[in-house]
Design an enzyme around this catalytic site. Structure first.
Site, PDB file in Angstrom:
ATOM      1  N   GLY B  57       0.824  -1.198   0.000  1.00 26.42           N
ATOM      2  CA  GLY B  57       0.000   0.000   0.000  1.00 26.42           C
ATOM      3  C   GLY B  57       0.858   1.247   0.000  1.00 26.42           C
ATOM      4  O   GLY B  57       2.007   1.228   0.445  1.00 26.42           O
ATOM      5  N   GLY B  59       1.453   5.401   1.136  1.00 30.03           N
ATOM      6  CA  GLY B  59       1.275   6.118   2.395  1.00 30.03           C
ATOM      7  C   GLY B  59       2.417   5.881   3.357  1.00 30.03           C
ATOM      8  O   GLY B  59       2.435   6.440   4.452  1.00 30.03           O
ATOM      9  N   HIS B  60       3.377   5.051   2.947  1.00 29.55           N
ATOM     10  CA  HIS B  60       4.537   4.749   3.792  1.00 29.55           C
ATOM     11  C   HIS B  60       5.820   5.312   3.183  1.00 29.55           C
ATOM     12  O   HIS B  60       6.908   4.805   3.445  1.00 29.55           O
ATOM     13  CB  HIS B  60       4.673   3.232   3.966  1.00 29.55           C
ATOM     14  N   HIS B 222      -0.012   0.935  10.253  1.00 33.40           N
ATOM     15  CA  HIS B 222      -1.291   1.492   9.820  1.00 33.40           C
ATOM     16  C   HIS B 222      -2.129   1.856  11.036  1.00 33.40           C
ATOM     17  O   HIS B 222      -3.341   1.968  10.959  1.00 33.40           O
ATOM     18  CB  HIS B 222      -2.076   0.484   8.984  1.00 33.40           C
TER      19      HIS B 222
END
Ligand SMILES: Nc1ncnc2c1ncn2[C@@H]1O[C@H](COP(=O)(O)OP(=O)(O)O)[C@@H](O)[C@H]1O
Ligand SMILES: Nc1ncnc2c1ncn2[C@@H]1O[C@H](COP(=O)(O)OP(=O)(O)O)[C@@H](O)[C@H]1O
Ligand SMILES: [Mg+2]
Ligand SMILES: [Mg+2]
Ligand SMILES: [Mg+2]
Ligand SMILES: [Mg+2]
Lengths: 205, 338, 338, 205
Positions: B57, B59-60, B222
């Site tokens: 995913g 966002g990191h 997360h």
């Protein structure tokens, strides 16, 4: 209502709208025990379903498979894989069928359940959408007609959502919470019950 | 929570796309984007090279797409924020980096990633492309040692990408690359601490809530639950608590040589990481554990989450050899000999 | 403001000391600390090398002390948070790095730094050590071009340290190093935008206040006033506004080759910087300006301030030559060939 | 009160305590127009002064120079350089003096003013501590005795602080504010007036 090839596309468009209406609830449910992206993931997937249903491929199985591919390619995350599989794997149940029958619908749910189980590697009780899907598959079996089958499935799925509240998550992002996941419903189970509820409503006309 | 999410963005729904475009531009020709697919691949990959595909995913940042380059990943399959990439992204990215010697998939152990990468691997298998999978499971806070397969992948990703990236650049077979990467993984342990929550751009909601004087030890990347929510405390107390858990887990022993990684979860200052580093070094010195090399920086984030994580990887001569190779990428070390 | 300052620290009054200890440890032997003085110097500096001394207030990590290393600074004189280093720190640091060829002082143009470094330079002059001073004045938001000496030094510091560091490592005379650094400075322009305020650990107070939907274009690295406080807006709008001002200032012209630096002021995500990078590249391409190389990362911060800055340096063949050299340090690129 | 070598050390210890009592006010003043570190910088400097005054070196000039060195080495920032210079440069006025006289005190202020002006490169009106120091130096000149000199200086410094409110900063961190710096007093000027006020109070006994 009789659900033929065209009806199947209309039904899945109605399913998509139902999911899209509940995006914020799904986000909040995933914020409570997951990472908060289930709503926007389902939105990506079911917006794609809505688009595909405007010009669906032939065959009821084609319609379902196209929906599954749209979900699989656009949702991402755990939901993309499992809800994608529900439709791509479940689609086979409708091969060569002119309309969706109670038997066909039951076979769809059974195939979906098997596919999710294989893909996700968990059984019922792990606090996933399977806890809505599996009881729905059992409830639909043996129903007299499609209306009864979808109604029974939707009802069982909703009860399944309730049941997930008492479960401790053993997979997905919620697993980390352990006992603290108790009291919250599983976001994917909510999605599964929205999908089945929309199918019931469509069939009821 | 009342805090508004203020970010410098255009349409949040297009943020991943725009970010990947920006990343390729920042790489000054060293990476390219696959047309129509959210995947970044290295501009030049020699024939006959074992391929390393990473991903997960978004966002990191700079993980994963910022780690494509020399002695790092060959390609990254990129999902939306906090969401594993869809199977076709995995498939297309793997096809784009495959050079006849197979592909090692390296990613964090999350249900969504596992399923999507597995589907991608099955699609590739149908075409006769060999894929091996290694899931990063470094987060000791996620599950006890006997349930290693339930552990999440966190900042240790960077060390794994560096070791596997260098091995894949220098070893001729998928078997060998996999062997080295597995050895690295076997000696890797991490844990984080969260101080403030991050948010997903599209929802604009913080992914968890912490009281003004609270932190959470062991929180996941997360916002997944950790092992202890507690009052803030001093840097030394927090470091002691984290190191205790990390060291006991492998366990790391007197005489071990390690790579040390201190990672910023997003909004934490380097000052804090350096203060923590000072304490870590005291603890390691007391236990007779030697630091072979260290990285202190912003590598695996969780949007604007504040907090940090500590990773230790036990090294032998072979792992040191690969870890000492110069990794270069937009997110790790932008230097490229021109 | 209500937001509490949550940081992973021990005694905030000892934070600079502990941070510097942590930094030296993170350098794995490449730097050392002067005994009893808040200064970091390179472990090995060859005889006959022109010395580069950088420094300033702390709180902007990894600047300055994180930029000591190969082709970067030889030493850093470190003040407390947001406070220029005292003269004796400057003096001791300069003595420690001097190798018979004089010392170039390179630091941001602030009254406190100017006075303290000047006093240090006078102490050194008394001992016959030659010092030249170059103040970084890259912030176009601080004053109009005709008052260049009133401009602040912001993220352009990194590019200056890289050019001057490489020049000081490869040129034999202070005159020559100063000439190259002055040329670099003449073509350097930057501007920032702040989204959220940062704080000083010891006071625990945010250094400015911004409404929940406000940003400040041109804000300085310590929260000094910028040129426009306005509603948030999109990334493209903000980028256009900043680039307009930066490009017009030098001005940068069609055919120019530049180094591009996008700098995180602290708590901003790399995603945002990459989205901004995408727009910057469009603007530069439209104007016929070529990017020779770019850095996107966290280099010059203001504690947990959120926001970013954009810097452009006009390059010629000589500046490219020095900028392309591999700079290595804890804060820039931790890679060191072992 | 007669201020001899021992008295000078006691006086500067009293000055240090006065500054330390007002650290939060100085922080707030610097937060308004600067970077918010003036209070903690002055604390570092004057805590060091307090310590040095426990075992001061010989001579009134020695006492003042030691205070200046303590400030210069521990304060940092603009304040460290300017307040350090006030005492190191001003100390020369007391060379060979047995006690602090009105003339000595006036010469101290004049030397301090000159040093700050040279070091900081700004004149009066730039909204700095010079706008408290320079009027104080003028006011002390010609006073009959030390008590009158310190009282006049402290009063003028306080008026100087007031006057800085109307000024536009042209140096230091506040420069960036331009006209928005109007209405706020200069933090360094406040410090200067605290220092002179404490001297007056000590001399008044
Ligand atoms: N292993 C699994 N098998 C079946 N369903 C799963 C599994 N893991 C997670 N899920 C379902 O996926 C949902 C989460 O979806 P989503 O939030 O979109 O993905 P992610 O967990 O990757 O953020 C869970 O609520 C659960 O119903
Ligand atoms: N050029 C200068 N000349 C004289 N005094 C100055 C000058 N610049 C700043 N000052 C004084 O220093 C004070 C600020 O001190 P401080 O906040 O400790 O340092 P900094 O500005 O470095 O943060 C200002 O209020 C002003 O009185
Ligand atoms: Mg989720
Ligand atoms: Mg997710
Ligand atoms: Mg300051
Ligand atoms: Mg200040």
């Amino acid at each position: 209502m009789r659900v033929d090839e065209a009806g199947a596309a209309l039904m899945l468009a109605a399913v998509a709208r139902a999911v899209l209406d509940r995006v914020d609830d799904l986000t909040d449910a995933d914020l409570a025990i997951g990472d908060g992206d289930h709503g926007i993931g389902m939105r990506r997937g079911f917006e794609a379903v809505e688009m595909v249903m405007e010009a669906p491929p032939p065959g009821i199985d084609g319609v379902f498979r196209a929906a599954g591919m749209a979900i699989m390619s656009n949702t991402g995350g755990a939901a993309g894989a499992v809800f994608g599989s529900v439709f791509t794997a479940g689609a086979a149940a409708f091969a060569m069928q002119e309309e969706i029958t109670a038997e066909g619908f039951t076979a769809f749910l059974a195939a979906a359940e098997g596919a999710v189980q294989r893909r996700g590697g968990v059984a019922e009780g792990a606090k996933t959408m399977l806890d809505a899907l599996a009881p729905a598959a059992r409830a639909a079996a043996g129903a007299d007609d499609l209306q009864a089958a979808t109604a029974a499935a939707a009802k069982a799925a909703l009860a399944g959502v309730e049941a997930t509240k008492a479960m401790i998550a053993t997979t997905g992002k919620a697993r980390s919470l352990g006992e603290r996941s108790i009291g919250h419903p599983d976001p994917g189970a909510i999605s599964m019950s929205i999908i089945l509820g929309a199918m019931r409503d469509y069939v009821a006309g | 929570m009342a805090k508004p999410i203020k970010k410098i963005l255009n349409d949040p729904r297009r943020a991943v796309h725009e970010m990947l475009d920006g990343l390729v531009l920042a790489s000054d020709g060293r990476t390219r984007r696959l047309p129509g697919v959210d995947a970044i691949v290295k501009a030049e990959i020699p024939e006959g090279k074992v391929a390393l595909l990473i991903g997960g995913g978004s966002g990191h940042e700079p993980l994963f797409h910022g780690f494509i380059g020399e002695n790092m990943g060959d390609g990254a399959a990129c999902g939306q924020f906090f969401a594993a990439p869809a199977p076709h992204i995995v498939y297309e990215a793997a096809k784009a980096v495959h050079r006849g010697k197979g592909v090692l998939f390296l990613y964090g152990n999350y249900a969504g990633d596992n399923m999507n990468f597995d589907i991608g691997a099955e699609m590739l298998a149908d075409e006769g492309i060999e894929v091996r999978t290694l899931r990063v499971t470094d987060d000791v806070a996620a599950a006890p040692p006997e349930r290693m397969h339930d552990r999440r992948g966190i900042a240790g990703d960077l060390l794994m990408i560096r070791v596997a990236g260098a091995a894949a650049a220098h070893l001729g077979s998928l078997d060998e690359v996999e062997r080295v990467a597995k050895k690295a993984m076997a000696g890797l342990r991490s844990m984080g601490v969260a101080v403030l929550a991050g948010s997903i751009p599209e929802t604009g909601k913080l992914t968890f809530e912490l009281a003004d004087d609270e932190i959470e030890i062991g929180m996941g990347a997360h916002g997944e639950a950790g092992i202890s929510r507690q009052k803030l405390g001093t840097a030394d107390e927090i470091t002691d608590q984290m190191m205790e858990k990390i060291l006991a887990d492998l366990p790391f022993r007197k005489g071990d040589e390690v790579a040390l990684l201190i990672n910023n979860l997003g909004a934490t200052t380097m000052m804090e990481m350096l203060v923590v580093n000072r304490r870590i070094r005291q603890i390691l010195a007391d236990r007779g554990i030697t630091v072979h090399r260290s990285d202190v920086g912003t590598w695996v984030t969780s949007q604007e989450m504040a907090g940090l994580s500590i990773s230790l990887m036990r090294l032998d001569a072979e792992l040191k050899h690969y870890l000492d190779m110069p990794s270069r990428s937009v997110g790790y070390s932008s230097l490229e000999a021109k």
